[in-house]
Design an enzyme around this catalytic site. Structure first.
Site, PDB file in Angstrom:
ATOM      1  N   ASP A 175      39.053  31.860  53.226  1.00 63.57           N
ATOM      2  CA  ASP A 175      38.988  33.067  54.054  1.00 63.57           C
ATOM      3  C   ASP A 175      37.554  33.557  54.242  1.00 63.57           C
ATOM      4  O   ASP A 175      36.628  33.087  53.564  1.00 63.57           O
ATOM      5  CB  ASP A 175      39.862  34.189  53.444  1.00 63.57           C
ATOM      6  CG  ASP A 175      39.678  34.341  51.935  1.00 63.57           C
ATOM      7  OD1 ASP A 175      38.663  33.867  51.396  1.00 63.57           O
ATOM      8  OD2 ASP A 175      40.559  34.941  51.298  1.00 63.57           O
ATOM      9  N   GLU A 222      48.290  39.171  52.694  1.00 60.49           N
ATOM     10  CA  GLU A 222      48.775  40.364  52.000  1.00 60.49           C
ATOM     11  C   GLU A 222      50.309  40.396  52.021  1.00 60.49           C
ATOM     12  O   GLU A 222      50.941  39.665  52.793  1.00 60.49           O
ATOM     13  CB  GLU A 222      48.214  41.611  52.696  1.00 60.49           C
ATOM     14  CG  GLU A 222      46.691  41.688  52.729  1.00 60.49           C
ATOM     15  CD  GLU A 222      46.068  42.082  51.390  1.00 60.49           C
ATOM     16  OE1 GLU A 222      46.731  41.961  50.338  1.00 60.49           O
ATOM     17  OE2 GLU A 222      44.889  42.509  51.397  1.00 60.49           O
ATOM     18  N   HIS A 270      48.611  38.731  46.671  1.00 58.03           N
ATOM     19  CA  HIS A 270      48.037  38.024  47.821  1.00 58.03           C
ATOM     20  C   HIS A 270      47.362  36.724  47.382  1.00 58.03           C
ATOM     21  O   HIS A 270      46.869  36.607  46.265  1.00 58.03           O
ATOM     22  CB  HIS A 270      47.111  38.928  48.659  1.00 58.03           C
ATOM     23  CG  HIS A 270      45.750  39.227  48.114  1.00 58.03           C
ATOM     24  ND1 HIS A 270      45.203  40.487  48.146  1.00 58.03           N
ATOM     25  CD2 HIS A 270      44.799  38.439  47.546  1.00 58.03           C
ATOM     26  CE1 HIS A 270      43.987  40.442  47.631  1.00 58.03           C
ATOM     27  NE2 HIS A 270      43.716  39.226  47.254  1.00 58.03           N
TER      28      HIS A 270
END
Ligand code: GLP
Length: 224
Positions: A56, A132, A127
């Site tokens: 990410d 999430e 998460h």
């Protein structure tokens, strides 16, 4: 914990030097990267043929922003080993077209034959990456809105809490589940409830990490 995970990664690269590694950021894997760099310096492993994809990246941060995950990876890992810069992938959180960036990231992972070994951390809310609670298990790389609790948790890396971005690009749950092997690292008492939930809670999008129980090859490594 970190040494065990680093040894598993070294083994992966000895078995298959051109492995595709999925990498994570955060406080948890710092010792893992240190151990991996040590093993590289001892001549036990080379990354020359390896390819990496990070989970990410925050939306809106420049790569040279010290809070960006690109910066983190350069500081803690990339610049210490023989990975080729063109083999190190993170989503570009400054892309003009973020949707195209997500699609391109997914395509790039697939074009390398998928991820062989994925390193994961876990958030206290379950998460993984920035997926999430409430994220679809079918999700691919996408733009995620960060939970307020996650923004608070990560505020320590930013000048002020308001500087924490509200969005990130993250591999999706399905992207992560396609990895051939997964090692999840968790460190400290505060992660114990999340690990309990991962182990015995109902498999539900409300606690994203629970999906890992459906993966064929996951190792959870816990350290105090
Ligand atoms: C962050 C990252 C996750 C990471 C998690 C735990 O927000 N996006 O990939 O696993 O939260 O972070 P830490 O290791 O600092 O506890």
């Amino acid at each position: 914990m970190s040494a065990w995970a680093a040894n598993a990664c070294v083994q992966q690269l000895q078995d298959q030097p051109d492995s595709v590694l999925g990498l994570a950021t955060g406080g948890t894997p710092l010792g893992f990267y240190r151990a991996l760099v040590d093993r590289y310096k001892q001549g036990l492993v080379s990354f020359a043929d390896a390819v990496t994809f990070n989970l990410d990246e925050y939306v809106g941060l420049d790569p040279d922003n010290p809070a960006s995950y690109r910066y983190y990876m350069e500081q803690h890992f990339f610049r210490h080993v023989d990975l080729l810069p063109e083999h190190c992938h993170l989503p570009n959180g400054k892309a003009a077209d973020l949707v195209a960036e997500c699609e391109g990231y997914e395509t790039a992972i697939a074009s390398h034959g998928g991820i062989d070994l994925q390193i994961l951390g876990i958030g206290v809310n379950g998460h993984i990456g920035f997926n999430e609670p409430g994220t679809a298990f079918s999700s691919k790389t996408h733009i995620a809105t960060l939970a307020e609790s996650t923004r608070r948790q990560n505020a320590r890396y930013f000048p002020t809490p308001d500087d924490v971005p509200t969005e990130a690009i993250t591999m999706g749950i399905d992207t992560i589940m396609q990895a051939k092997k997964i090692i999840l690292l968790a460190f400290g008492e505060h992660k114990k409830p999340a690990l309990e939930h991962l182990k015995s809670g109902r498999i539900s999008e409300d606690f994203p990490a629970t999906i890992l129980r459906k993966h064929a090859d996951v190792t959870v490594v816990y350290g105090k």
